[in-house]
Write a protein that holds these residues in place. Structure first.
Motif, mmCIF file in Angstrom:
data_model
loop_
_atom_site.group_PDB
_atom_site.id
_atom_site.type_symbol
_atom_site.label_atom_id
_atom_site.label_comp_id
_atom_site.label_asym_id
_atom_site.label_seq_id
_atom_site.Cartn_x
_atom_site.Cartn_y
_atom_site.Cartn_z
ATOM 1 N N VAL A 25 -6.438 9.382 -13.551
ATOM 2 C CA VAL A 25 -6.784 8.047 -14.027
ATOM 3 C C VAL A 25 -5.410 7.472 -14.626
ATOM 4 C CG1 VAL A 25 -8.300 6.673 -15.477
ATOM 5 C CG2 VAL A 25 -9.245 8.240 -13.872
ATOM 6 N N ILE A 26 -4.739 8.266 -15.660
ATOM 7 C CA ILE A 26 -3.773 7.764 -16.176
ATOM 8 C C ILE A 26 -2.472 7.552 -15.203
ATOM 9 C CG2 ILE A 26 -2.066 8.296 -17.928
ATOM 10 C CD1 ILE A 26 -4.305 9.550 -19.768
ATOM 11 N N ALA A 27 -2.359 8.450 -14.420
ATOM 12 C CA ALA A 27 -1.231 8.486 -13.336
ATOM 13 C C ALA A 27 -1.565 6.998 -12.695
ATOM 14 C CB ALA A 27 -1.272 9.484 -12.497
ATOM 15 N N GLY A 28 -2.696 6.700 -12.264
ATOM 16 C CA GLY A 28 -3.137 5.555 -11.524
ATOM 17 C C GLY A 28 -2.976 4.309 -12.357
ATOM 18 N N ALA A 29 -3.445 4.365 -13.747
ATOM 19 C CA ALA A 29 -2.968 3.208 -14.457
ATOM 20 C C ALA A 29 -1.563 2.819 -14.509
ATOM 21 C CB ALA A 29 -3.670 3.361 -15.863
ATOM 22 N N LEU A 30 -0.698 3.769 -14.782
ATOM 23 C CA LEU A 30 0.683 3.594 -14.950
ATOM 24 C C LEU A 30 1.161 3.394 -13.613
ATOM 25 C CD1 LEU A 30 1.662 7.010 -16.872
ATOM 26 C CD2 LEU A 30 1.633 4.535 -17.636
ATOM 27 N N ALA A 31 0.609 3.739 -12.397
ATOM 28 C CA ALA A 31 1.239 3.237 -11.239
ATOM 29 C C ALA A 31 0.809 1.873 -11.065
ATOM 30 C CB ALA A 31 0.569 4.015 -10.207
ATOM 31 N N VAL B 287 0.856 -1.253 -0.036
ATOM 32 C CA VAL B 287 0.065 0.002 -0.004
ATOM 33 C C VAL B 287 0.805 1.300 -0.110
ATOM 34 C CG1 VAL B 287 -1.730 1.414 1.496
ATOM 35 C CG2 VAL B 287 -2.008 -1.163 0.961
ATOM 36 N N LEU B 288 1.865 1.047 0.656
ATOM 37 C CA LEU B 288 2.893 2.524 0.671
ATOM 38 C C LEU B 288 3.429 2.358 -0.556
ATOM 39 C CD1 LEU B 288 4.237 2.125 4.400
ATOM 40 C CD2 LEU B 288 2.390 3.668 3.408
ATOM 41 N N LEU B 289 3.922 1.532 -1.332
ATOM 42 C CA LEU B 289 4.536 1.436 -2.438
ATOM 43 C C LEU B 289 3.727 2.126 -3.547
ATOM 44 C CD1 LEU B 289 6.885 1.207 -4.426
ATOM 45 C CD2 LEU B 289 6.072 -1.160 -4.732
ATOM 46 N N ALA B 290 2.282 1.670 -3.560
ATOM 47 C CA ALA B 290 1.287 1.987 -4.377
ATOM 48 C C ALA B 290 1.099 3.506 -4.298
ATOM 49 C CB ALA B 290 0.046 1.391 -4.232
ATOM 50 N N PHE B 291 0.904 4.248 -3.011
ATOM 51 C CA PHE B 291 0.652 5.537 -2.618
ATOM 52 C C PHE B 291 1.970 6.136 -3.175
ATOM 53 C CE2 PHE B 291 1.283 9.135 0.314
ATOM 54 C CZ PHE B 291 0.106 9.692 0.234
ATOM 55 N N ALA B 292 3.291 5.783 -3.167
ATOM 56 C CA ALA B 292 4.344 6.636 -3.405
ATOM 57 C C ALA B 292 4.231 6.604 -5.052
ATOM 58 C CB ALA B 292 5.632 5.865 -2.985
ATOM 59 N N LEU B 293 4.267 5.452 -5.675
ATOM 60 C CA LEU B 293 3.988 5.497 -7.042
ATOM 61 C C LEU B 293 3.101 6.256 -7.735
ATOM 62 C CD1 LEU B 293 4.663 1.599 -7.765
ATOM 63 C CD2 LEU B 293 6.295 3.781 -8.395
ATOM 64 N N PHE B 294 1.767 6.420 -7.061
ATOM 65 C CA PHE B 294 0.816 7.220 -7.685
ATOM 66 C C PHE B 294 1.192 8.841 -7.534
ATOM 67 C CE2 PHE B 294 -3.327 9.640 -7.116
ATOM 68 C CZ PHE B 294 -3.405 9.692 -8.483
ATOM 69 N N ARG B 295 1.524 8.819 -6.354
ATOM 70 C CA ARG B 295 1.741 10.578 -5.887
ATOM 71 C C ARG B 295 2.871 10.945 -6.777
ATOM 72 N NH1 ARG B 295 -1.109 13.426 -5.539
ATOM 73 N NH2 ARG B 295 -0.033 15.016 -4.449
ATOM 74 N N LEU B 296 4.008 10.169 -6.902
ATOM 75 C CA LEU B 296 4.982 10.559 -7.712
ATOM 76 C C LEU B 296 4.633 10.816 -9.315
ATOM 77 C CD1 LEU B 296 8.283 10.850 -8.357
ATOM 78 C CD2 LEU B 296 8.194 8.358 -8.913
ATOM 79 N N LEU B 297 3.877 9.772 -9.648
ATOM 80 C CA LEU B 297 3.558 10.077 -11.163
ATOM 81 C C LEU B 297 2.610 11.135 -11.365
ATOM 82 C CD1 LEU B 297 3.208 6.292 -12.144
ATOM 83 C CD2 LEU B 297 4.554 7.919 -12.965
ATOM 84 N N ASP B 298 1.708 11.412 -10.249
ATOM 85 C CA ASP B 298 0.537 12.575 -10.293
ATOM 86 C C ASP B 298 1.306 13.902 -10.176
ATOM 87 O OD1 ASP B 298 -1.945 13.879 -10.267
ATOM 88 O OD2 ASP B 298 -2.193 13.696 -8.017
ATOM 89 N N ILE B 299 2.315 13.939 -9.401
ATOM 90 C CA ILE B 299 3.111 15.219 -9.336
ATOM 91 C C ILE B 299 4.137 15.579 -10.413
ATOM 92 C CG2 ILE B 299 4.836 16.523 -7.692
ATOM 93 C CD1 ILE B 299 3.497 14.815 -5.399
ATOM 94 N N ALA B 300 4.845 14.419 -10.807
ATOM 95 C CA ALA B 300 6.084 14.605 -11.959
ATOM 96 C C ALA B 300 5.225 14.736 -13.307
ATOM 97 C CB ALA B 300 6.841 13.487 -11.862
ATOM 98 N N LYS B 301 4.237 14.252 -13.322
ATOM 99 C CA LYS B 301 3.240 14.178 -14.652
ATOM 100 C C LYS B 301 4.100 13.772 -15.893
ATOM 101 C CE LYS B 301 -0.245 17.308 -13.067
ATOM 102 N NZ LYS B 301 -0.826 16.271 -12.196
ATOM 103 N N PRO B 302 4.598 12.424 -15.905
ATOM 104 C CA PRO B 302 5.521 12.256 -17.119
ATOM 105 C C PRO B 302 4.352 12.169 -18.405
ATOM 106 C CG PRO B 302 5.216 10.495 -15.662
ATOM 107 C CD PRO B 302 4.592 11.533 -15.077
#
Length: 148
Positions: free
Chosen positions: A126-132, A91-106
């Motif tokens: 939704v795309i950040a969530g799918a990538l995570a 859960v912590l990894l999921a949270f970190a990945l999602f927040r990283l992708l949501d903030i960095a916006k690749p």
């Protein structure tokens, strides 16, 4: 507070400072213990409800305001749906990945973020969530048992 604002702010969580998006994402974390299917259903519910709320409370010219966190709920729930089982490390990894992708916006998150109106407000998360989620699935395939 109107029903659309309640949805948009996840009951007011979007008004918390600092980092309302982080608070909105964190609010969803307990859903991981409901299981992957429930998280997937929640992601769809949050996506539809968030899109409706965005259409109600934002105009087509408004960029994604910080207090609007229904999009984070949709993306975070989608990320959690990729966990084979709820564990604290997972859960912590999921949270970190999602927040990283949501903030960095690749890319393609950055592309979706530039789209107008409710569509763009919801789609980038939704795309950040799918990538995570894809990253979590790959991590689990490469290192089974580490996050679940």
């Amino acid at each position: 507070m109107t029903p659309a604002l309640l949805v948009a702010t996840l009951g007011g969580v979007g008004r918390l400072r600092p980092g309302p998006g982080t608070w909105g994402s964190a609010l969803i974390l307990p859903a991981a213990w409901l299981g992957p299917l429930a998280c997937l259903v929640l992601a769809m519910v949050f996506a539809v409800a968030g899109w409706w709320a965005a259409r109600e409370v934002l105009d087509d010219e408004t960029e994604d305001p910080g207090w609007f966190v229904a999009d984070e709920a949709a993306g975070m729930a989608l990320t959690l749906a990729a966990l084979p089982a709820a564990t604290l490390p997972g859960v912590l990894l999921a949270f970190a990945l999602f927040r990283l992708l949501d903030i960095a916006k690749p890319w393609p998150v950055s592309w979706a973020d530039r789209q107008p109106g409710a569509f763009g407000v919801m789609l980038d998360d939704v795309i950040a969530g799918a990538l995570a989620a894809i990253a979590l699935l790959a991590f689990h395939a490469l290192l089974p048992g580490v996050i679940a």
